[in-house]
Design a protein around this motif. Structure first.
Motif, PDB file in Angstrom:
ATOM      1  N   GLU A 167       0.902  -1.137  -0.009  1.00  0.00           N
ATOM      2  CA  GLU A 167       0.176  -0.001   0.037  1.00  0.00           C
ATOM      3  C   GLU A 167       0.867   1.358   0.008  1.00  0.00           C
ATOM      4  N   GLY A 168       1.891   1.225  -0.753  1.00  0.00           N
ATOM      5  CA  GLY A 168       2.733   2.503  -0.936  1.00  0.00           C
ATOM      6  C   GLY A 168       3.854   2.538   0.001  1.00  0.00           C
ATOM      7  N   ARG A 169       3.853   1.665   0.983  1.00  0.00           N
ATOM      8  CA  ARG A 169       4.990   2.066   1.680  1.00  0.00           C
ATOM      9  C   ARG A 169       6.005   0.767   1.804  1.00  0.00           C
ATOM     10  N   PRO A 170       7.274   1.008   1.608  1.00  0.00           N
ATOM     11  CA  PRO A 170       8.266  -0.421   1.740  1.00  0.00           C
ATOM     12  C   PRO A 170       8.214  -0.858   3.135  1.00  0.00           C
ATOM     13  N   THR A 171       8.260  -2.281   3.086  1.00  0.00           N
ATOM     14  CA  THR A 171       8.393  -2.908   4.365  1.00  0.00           C
ATOM     15  C   THR A 171       9.415  -3.972   4.434  1.00  0.00           C
ATOM     16  N   LYS A 172      10.020  -4.408   3.187  1.00  0.00           N
ATOM     17  CA  LYS A 172      10.956  -5.422   3.217  1.00  0.00           C
ATOM     18  C   LYS A 172      12.022  -5.191   2.034  1.00  0.00           C
ATOM     19  N   ILE A 173      13.172  -5.651   1.992  1.00  0.00           N
ATOM     20  CA  ILE A 173      13.970  -5.211   1.130  1.00  0.00           C
ATOM     21  C   ILE A 173      14.511  -6.969   0.488  1.00  0.00           C
ATOM     22  N   GLU A 174      14.526  -7.108  -0.714  1.00  0.00           N
ATOM     23  CA  GLU A 174      15.136  -8.261  -1.389  1.00  0.00           C
ATOM     24  C   GLU A 174      16.375  -7.982  -2.275  1.00  0.00           C
ATOM     25  N   GLY A 175      16.710  -8.897  -2.595  1.00  0.00           N
ATOM     26  CA  GLY A 175      17.881  -8.646  -3.653  1.00  0.00           C
ATOM     27  C   GLY A 175      17.475  -8.632  -5.014  1.00  0.00           C
ATOM     28  N   ASN A 176      18.203  -7.920  -5.854  1.00  0.00           N
ATOM     29  CA  ASN A 176      17.625  -7.941  -7.202  1.00  0.00           C
ATOM     30  C   ASN A 176      18.388  -8.726  -8.157  1.00  0.00           C
ATOM     31  N   PRO A 177      17.801 -10.115  -8.783  1.00  0.00           N
ATOM     32  CA  PRO A 177      18.633 -11.085  -9.086  1.00  0.00           C
ATOM     33  C   PRO A 177      19.399 -10.598 -10.652  1.00  0.00           C
ATOM     34  N   ASP A 178      18.651  -9.460 -11.110  1.00  0.00           N
ATOM     35  CA  ASP A 178      19.219  -9.135 -12.357  1.00  0.00           C
ATOM     36  C   ASP A 178      20.525  -8.117 -12.245  1.00  0.00           C
ATOM     37  N   HIS A 179      20.728  -7.807 -11.077  1.00  0.00           N
ATOM     38  CA  HIS A 179      21.818  -6.795 -10.704  1.00  0.00           C
ATOM     39  C   HIS A 179      23.072  -7.538 -10.458  1.00  0.00           C
ATOM     40  N   PRO A 180      24.211  -6.898 -10.932  1.00  0.00           N
ATOM     41  CA  PRO A 180      25.464  -7.639 -10.914  1.00  0.00           C
ATOM     42  C   PRO A 180      26.102  -7.701  -9.435  1.00  0.00           C
ATOM     43  N   THR A 181      25.727  -6.744  -8.674  1.00  0.00           N
ATOM     44  CA  THR A 181      26.277  -6.791  -7.155  1.00  0.00           C
ATOM     45  C   THR A 181      25.616  -7.543  -6.334  1.00  0.00           C
ATOM     46  N   SER A 182      24.319  -7.814  -6.667  1.00  0.00           N
ATOM     47  CA  SER A 182      23.073  -8.401  -5.904  1.00  0.00           C
ATOM     48  C   SER A 182      23.132  -9.964  -6.047  1.00  0.00           C
ATOM     49  N   LEU A 183      23.024 -10.257  -7.399  1.00  0.00           N
ATOM     50  CA  LEU A 183      22.672 -11.493  -7.870  1.00  0.00           C
ATOM     51  C   LEU A 183      21.380 -12.083  -7.144  1.00  0.00           C
ATOM     52  N   GLY A 184      20.527 -11.250  -6.495  1.00  0.00           N
ATOM     53  CA  GLY A 184      19.411 -11.730  -5.586  1.00  0.00           C
ATOM     54  C   GLY A 184      19.594 -11.812  -4.388  1.00  0.00           C
ATOM     55  N   ALA A 185      20.886 -11.596  -3.712  1.00  0.00           N
ATOM     56  CA  ALA A 185      21.100 -11.579  -2.269  1.00  0.00           C
ATOM     57  C   ALA A 185      21.279 -10.122  -1.832  1.00  0.00           C
ATOM     58  N   THR A 186      21.440 -10.033  -0.561  1.00  0.00           N
ATOM     59  CA  THR A 186      21.468  -8.543   0.066  1.00  0.00           C
ATOM     60  C   THR A 186      22.597  -8.931   1.333  1.00  0.00           C
ATOM     61  N   CYS A 187      22.874  -7.432   1.870  1.00  0.00           N
ATOM     62  CA  CYS A 187      23.748  -7.526   3.018  1.00  0.00           C
ATOM     63  C   CYS A 187      23.086  -7.154   4.195  1.00  0.00           C
ATOM     64  N   THR A 188      23.475  -7.104   5.475  1.00  0.00           N
ATOM     65  CA  THR A 188      22.881  -6.719   6.638  1.00  0.00           C
ATOM     66  C   THR A 188      22.340  -5.120   6.448  1.00  0.00           C
ATOM     67  N   PHE A 189      23.397  -4.171   5.684  1.00  0.00           N
ATOM     68  CA  PHE A 189      22.986  -2.777   5.767  1.00  0.00           C
ATOM     69  C   PHE A 189      21.556  -2.730   4.763  1.00  0.00           C
ATOM     70  N   SER A 190      21.551  -3.532   3.707  1.00  0.00           N
ATOM     71  CA  SER A 190      20.431  -3.074   2.947  1.00  0.00           C
ATOM     72  C   SER A 190      19.059  -3.726   3.618  1.00  0.00           C
ATOM     73  N   GLN A 191      19.238  -4.809   4.363  1.00  0.00           N
ATOM     74  CA  GLN A 191      18.062  -5.396   5.028  1.00  0.00           C
ATOM     75  C   GLN A 191      17.453  -4.431   5.986  1.00  0.00           C
ATOM     76  N   ALA A 192      18.608  -3.916   6.690  1.00  0.00           N
ATOM     77  CA  ALA A 192      17.913  -2.964   7.717  1.00  0.00           C
ATOM     78  C   ALA A 192      17.976  -1.570   7.279  1.00  0.00           C
TER      79      ALA A 192
END
Lengths: 1117, 207
Positions: A167-192
């Motif tokens: 509903e127009g507010r971000p609640t969770k971060i996921e990795g972007n599988p199409d991005h070369p530095t994420s490949l679908g995963a994340t780090c603690t800083f992005s999750q937090a």
């Protein structure tokens, strides 16, 4: 760290607490097992019989092969620790002991308690409103999450992300599988970072001299200053920024500086080091950045580089590294081999096959020695004499491996190592033919064309000389993080016009006239480059919550542009380049999260001929030996350089290896601490010149002797936030940003450190299984290290006697497990085969009748648990210990996904941290040079769950799909279930820990609407992200199809960059999780209790060099 | 004294039973369950008129009911689709026009409100053949909205234990006053065709 909390239990200096708690006759006499019993807890523990506790612990630990341990207290059989862990819950767990915080709580809760009473009068369901839109946005379905691609700027490069929006507010971060530095995963800083968006401590409005103002006031004042400065082409106007990786900001800054040629630009970031760039200039003549590629790297040598945990490419590197650590079920593998020489024990070192922990000079010397062995003529005999004497075998073996892997090896140097070492590494990589293969060189991503920034030293000098009339600071809190000898904060006060653009009112904000509210990356338009140059458009997930403007809009104000939005500015950067298809390419870039083909092409500069000679000169002299302690600075794994100090998720995250939360401590080695008579929590004074910092120590296994490591970023002041930790920045100077020497003296003061490590005792159980690839290949069906330790109990006399620490050798990783030598010698194999009639491996989680994993009951374990009907997919999980680096991304992801509350330091001390998933660190071997293993532990979803039958109200049941369910509304809080859980993965809400959520609407926005927000008095635990399972199951049922393998990804699985977690249907013979469970390395925790856990582990396998195996005592510093 | 004691003990049993019965009845009374209790709304919207008289399909307003958890409440602009032209001056519809004009949403009182710890998914029920009127009653006969069923867990379980009794061909889900005809598949056929496997695990609804 609680030294500024008025708790009656904070400072315990003498062993008195044990005596004063009424323990009779114990405390004074039985100190034999541990040096002292200075209290590690802030509440009294009654120890009835310390001797018995100590003896029991010593015996149970002796039964365990490999002498694994978890905490220092366990290692030393500290009676207070042993008494405390005997109880499920800390003493006084139901009471709120801390006077001050109880007063605070009652004050803040007073109002809401009164109101709660009123609404409680209606026994009926309260009247709720249902509020639709006036004009519903397209594709918006309330309750359905939408995912938008964006990116988070981080030091050194951005990480591409998908942000989940409700509903127009971000609640969770996921990795972007199409991005070369994420490949679908994340780090603690992005999750937090989601919590950072909703942080109640954010600066909300413009402040002028500490009173609220509006942007137009600032714009007016700024215009005046600019007009003045522009009379002299901008002279006197200065801009201080952090690293700029946004092409739009680079463009804007360039335009501003070109329009105002006399204006100055300075750049400073606490985490940054120019050593690598300097080295590149020296060797290649250009400031190129080295990028590493590990898929084809057979041999990796890390020289002080924590590349699996730090840096802009670490998520990608973990993925690539883990892919080369896979061992197949038939024991074939294409494993790489990692050698690490570093100072502070790190997550990368923990994964190493060969690990040396040395003083910084010796780490550098190791590379010089290896380079010499490879034939490079760089001299340095004086420097390398010491390490050659101690570690010649290591050097020879490594050099041999590197020579055999030309073009397939890589030498990675830590960012903070001296520039000569970086330069040498380039030469070594060049010599080995790695450049272009495992190492590529690219242009730096943080360049503003035609402009070179000054350093913070330059700025301070200019301020002192009165040359700066107007200063605009873009983030970074330089008054807190700048090298202390520059006295930046003081000089700042003398500048006539100062403005600080930031997210919080921190120490820099206290010193400036104008405070400008920044926007969070989740609420503005921007762009950012990743470490490979790829550009991501950062799109907002929500309108700015407060009166913030994006940094582009601020630069536009500086450039005199009125009424431009960040959106216009970012489009201005990219649309012209997209040509005719501009709109389509723009939308594709937004959709994909990365602009196609925007990565930098690798540069191919030639090595300058004189580079080697210059190095030879640099290495000619040995550095002066110092009698003082070496002090090493590191960015904090949770707070970075302090910017995340107010982020509760990150503060409460138990840090890798030390498991410290809410504060920092000086890491000190085990032997060094013994020499100084220090226990964890004792304060030392670190004195360098005229600066003295008092900080508690933390005894960290593996920390080299005479070296102190300090994590930066703690002790930061932010308005409205109670400062935690000790500020170590005063010890940093511009000349010695990363390594310095200092005098260290114990002070006798003591603080209780908030660490989760002593919350559990291993009690002699073989929780982590690990071995070498060779051991596995020698016995592919049943490697010895899988079953060692399972035949415990029953009083095997010889077993207990032989497993002392000395027998196992103190070799780092290379030694054959001492246990196996004993097994073969003492006929344990025979014992194993006699009792062990059923295979422990190759065993699907769904256990057919008659089979079991309990060696004591070969005919089938007796059980009084009822069978429950199995219908549908049977969910199970495996966690690969060989892949896990202990980075904690899964812990934060779980916290974000499941609305897990932050409890604060007082509660963590009492063992009430609420993390559903915890990562246990285990040490093995010698306390000064141990091996380290990480084991994520969450609810095992046992098929015979001991927690289920004991609930008096049936709040925890077993679903037909194998999930151990938790129904919060039924729970009445008897805690019997947690009592029965052998893994202690259940967390109880002793307090209404989610009250801040009810009180602060902004925190309500951070909650995931698909998961209940729990109140006081209910038990909670991992439920395999049942909300995700439900969503996919419903979707598949509506579409009348089966759930595909991999369609459901739990939050922890999704965040893991190593791909350590596999989840799926164990009944499906083709599923990844079923294959993992049939792997010979698969084992469950405490399976001899017949719990039949659905979560199992794959043993960690290392790949040591056979030449280094036989030598004992190799890795001693 | 003995008499008083004996009568007291004898009577206590009736008293306790009486109290329990009263409580049992109380909890199931319309006061507590609010079955057939009309709640005040900002606009007296009549389903009887819109559905019964005019024949508007449920999905015209409740747009996401076939696929999503939330059935969907119509945005003000949906009302204005018609009411910008029909009854465009009516006083009764003034709040709707004001909402559209001012950009402030209408605050309807929620009639079908399961507790917050219940996660209900409309889409799976509708797509498997549970009719709107099965749970919401004859909405086309309600001049003002009320709750036809208690929404208690026991009521949900009655259907989950026996889904066959409660489903119809998915194409007839939105029909009011439906009766099975000669061509209607049998219950077991419906269950088989829809691959209906209703779950009664706790975590299906409580998470």
């Amino acid at each position: 760290m609680l030294d500024n909390t008025p708790s009656p239990f904070a400072d315990n200096v003498s062993p008195a607490p044990a005596a004063s708690s009424g323990c009779s006759g114990g405390s004074g006499a039985s100190m034999a097992a541990s040096a002292t019993t200075r209290s590690t807890t802030p509440f009294p523990i009654r120890i009835a019989d310390p001797d018995a506790l100590v003896t029991l612990n010593t015996q149970t630990r002796a039964r365990m092969p490999g002498t694994q341990w978890k905490s220092l207290e366990e290692y030393e059989s500290d009676p207070e620790f042993l008494a405390r862990v005997q109880k499920e819950f800390a003493p006084g767990a139901e009471w709120w002991i801390d006077q001050a915080s109880r007063r605070e709580f009652l004050k803040t809760m007073g109002a809401s308690l009164a109101l709660a009473g009123l609404t409680g009068c209606t026994i009926r369901q309260p009247v709720e409103k249902i509020i639709p839109y006036v004009q519903i946005p397209e594709n918006m379905i309330p309750g359905k999450a939408q995912f938008y691609a964006t990116a988070m700027p981080l030091p050194g490069g951005a990480i591409g992300l998908l942000a989940e929006s409700h509903e127009g507010r971000p609640t969770k971060i996921e990795g972007n599988p199409d991005h070369p530095t994420s490949l679908g995963a994340t780090c603690t800083f992005s999750q937090a970072s989601v919590l950072g968006l909703y942080d109640p401590h954010r600066l909300q409005v413009v402040h002028h001299h500490n009173r609220p103002a509006v942007w137009s006031e600032f714009t007016g004042a700024l215009e005046g200053r600019l007009t003045l400065a522009q009379k002299n082409q901008g002279a006197g106007f200065a801009l201080l920024t952090e690293e700029i990786i946004s092409p739009t900001l680079q463009r804007q800054l360039r335009a501003f500086l070109q329009a105002n040629p006399q204006a100055k630009w300075y750049q400073y970031a606490a985490w940054e080091s120019s050593n690598a760039t300097q080295a590149a200039r020296q060797v290649f003549g250009a400031p190129v950045t080295a990028r590493y590629h590990l898929p084809n790297a057979d041999i990796i040598f890390s020289v002080g580089a924590d590349f699996l945990a730090e840096g802009p490419s670490h998520v990608r590197l973990v993925r690539e590294f883990s892919a080369r650590r896979i061992v197949n079920a038939d024991a074939t593998a294409n494993m790489n081999r990692l050698y690490v020489a570093e100072t502070t024990p790190s997550q990368t070192g923990a994964k190493a096959d060969h690990w040396l922990r040395l003083k910084p000079d010796d780490v550098a010397a190791m590379l010089i020695a290896v380079a010499a062995e490879l034939g490079l003529d760089v001299g340095g005999e004086a420097r390398t004499a010491k390490v050659k004497e101690a570690h010649q075998n290591w050097i020879t073996a490594l050099a041999g491996d590197l020579k055999a892997a030309r073009g397939k090896s890589v030498v990675i140097v830590g960012a903070h190592m001296p520039s000569e070492i970086h330069a040498l590494a380039h030469l070594v990589n060049q010599e080995l033919g790695n450049i272009g293969q495992t190492v590529t060189l690219v242009d730096p991503i943080n360049v503003v064309p035609d402009q070179t920034p000054g350093t913070i030293s330059d700025l301070t000098q200019a301020m002192e000389a009165g040359q700066v009339q107007s200063l605009v600071i873009l983030g970074g809190d330089p008054a807190f993080t700048a090298p202390a000898n520059l006295k930046f904060g003081e000089k700042l006060k003398s500048v006539p016009f100062t403005a600080y653009y930031a997210l919080q009112v921190d120490s820099t904000a206290q010193l400036v006239q104008w405070r400008l509210p920044a926007t969070h990356y989740l609420e503005d338009w921007s762009d950012a480059r990743a470490e490979d140059g790829s550009v991501s458009i950062i799109q907002p997930l929500i309108r700015p919550l407060y009166d913030g403007r994006s940094v582009h809009e601020l630069l536009a104000i500086l450039s005199g542009q009125k009424d431009v939005t960040g959106f216009n500015l970012v489009q201005e950067t990219w649309l012209p380049g997209f040509g005719n298809d501009a709109k389509k390419l723009w939308e594709k870039a937004l959709h994909d999260g990365v602009i196609a083909n925007s990565a930098f092409q690798p540069a191919t500069p030639a090595v300058k001929g004189e580079a080697a000679a210059a190095l030879k000169q640099a290495f000619a002299e040995a550095p002066a030996e110092s009698k003082e302690f070496t002090v090493v600075f590191r960015t904090d794994p949770s707070l970075l350089d302090g910017r995340y100090a107010t982020n509760g998720w990150l503060q409460e995250l138990p840090q890798p290896l030390s498991k410290l939360t809410w504060g920092n401590a000086a890491w000190i080695g085990y032997s060094t601490a013994k020499d100084l008579g220090l226990k964890s929590g004792d304060h030392i004074n670190i004195q360098r010149g005229d600066v003295t910092v008092s900080i508690p120590v933390w005894i960290q296994f593996g920390q080299p002797s005479q070296v102190i490591t300090l994590q930066m970023g703690h002790g930061r002041t932010v308005e409205g936030f109670k400062t935690v930790g000790v500020d170590v920045y005063p010890l940093r100077s511009a000349a010695n940003e990363w390594v310095t020497t200092a005098q260290v003296k114990p002070t006798g003061k003591r603080t209780v450190l908030v660490t989760t490590q002593p919350h559990h005792n291993m009690e002699g159980r073989h929780l982590v299984r690990s071995g070498t690839l060779k051991e596995f290949q020698d016995k592919p069906n049943k490697p010895g290290f899988m079953t060692v330790g399972l035949h415990h109990g029953g009083g095997d006399e010889h077993e207990g006697g032989e497993h002392g620490a000395a027998e196992h050798g103190t070799e780092g990783h290379g030694a054959e497990q001492g246990g196996h030598a004993h097994d073969a010698a003492h006929g344990h194999e025979a014992v194993a085969s006699k009792r062990d009639v059923t295979p422990h491996h190759g065993h699907p989680a769904v256990i057919p009748e008659g089979e079991n994993q309990n060696p004591h009951y070969p005919e089938g374990g007796p059980t009084f648990y009822e069978d429950w009907p199995r219908v549908g997919n049977q969910w199970g999980m495996t966690i690969n210990l060989g892949a896990c680096t202990g980075c904690n991304a899964c812990v934060v992801a779980c916290q974000s996904e499941n609305n897990i509350p932050v409890v604060g330091p007082e509660q963590v001390i009492r063992g009430r941290e609420m993390h559903w998933l915890r990562i246990d660190s285990y040490f093995e071997g010698d306390p000064d040079t141990p091996d380290v293993y990480h084991q994520p532990v969450s609810c095992m979803h046992c098929e015979h769950a001991p927690c289920e039958p004991v609930c008096p109200v049936g709040a925890t049941t077993h679903s037909s799909e194998g999930i151990n369910e938790m129904t919060y509304n039924r729970c009445i809080g008897t805690r019997y279930c947690s009592n029965n859980c052998p893994y202690k993965v259940r967390r109880f809400n002793f307090l209404a820990l989610n009250d801040p959520v009810w009180q602060l609407p902004v925190l309500q926005m951070a909650q995931n609407p698909n998961v209940t927000v729990r109140s006081r008095g209910v038990m909670e635990k991992c439920n395999y992200c049942v909300q995700r399972i439900s969503a996919v199951r419903i979707q598949s049922k509506m579409e009348n199809r089966e759930i595909r393998d991999g369609e459901i990804r739990t939050a922890c699985q999704s965040a893991c960059s190593a791909g350590a977690i596999t989840f799926g249907n164990v009944d499906d013979p083709d599923s990844a999780v079923r294959k993992a469970k049939e792997h010979p390395l698969n084992y469950g925790l405490l399976t001899d209790l017949n719990t039949r856990p659905r979560t199992s582990y794959l043993a960690a396998v290392r790949n040591p060099n056979p030449a280094l195996v036989s030598t004992a005592a190799e890795d001693h510093a | 004294m003995n008499t008083i004691a004996r009568v007291g003990i004898f009577g206590a049993i009736f008293l306790v039973t009486g109290l329990f019965s009263a409580a049992w009845g109380w909890v199931r009374s319309p006061y507590m369950t609010e079955v057939r209790v009309v709640k005040p709304q900002p606009v007296p919207f009549s389903h009887a008129h819109h559905v019964g008289d005019i024949g508007i399909d449920c999905r015209y307003c409740h747009t996401s009911v076939e696929r999503e958890a939330f059935a969907g409440m119509p945005a003000t602009e949906v009302c204005m689709n018609c009411h910008s032209q029909l009854f465009s001056d009516s006083a009764m519809l003034a709040p709707v026009r004001e909402s559209y004009r001012d950009g402030k949403p209408l605050q309807w009182t929620r009639v079908h409100d399961a507790p917050d710890y219940v996660f209900f998914h409309h889409g799976i029920h509708v797509s498997k053949g549970v009719a709107c009127e099965r749970c919401h009653g004859r909405v086309d006969k309600m001049p003002l909205m009320w709750r036809e069923n208690t929404l208690h867990m026991s009521w949900c379980l009655e259907c989950h234990w026996n889904p066959g009794d409660n489903v119809r061909p998915p194409s007839d889900v939105f029909v009011m006053g439906w009766k099975p005809g000669p061509g209607t598949p049998s219950q077991s056929e419906l269950v088989a065709a829809g691959h209906i496997r209703s779950q009664t695990n706790c975590s299906v609804c409580h998470r």
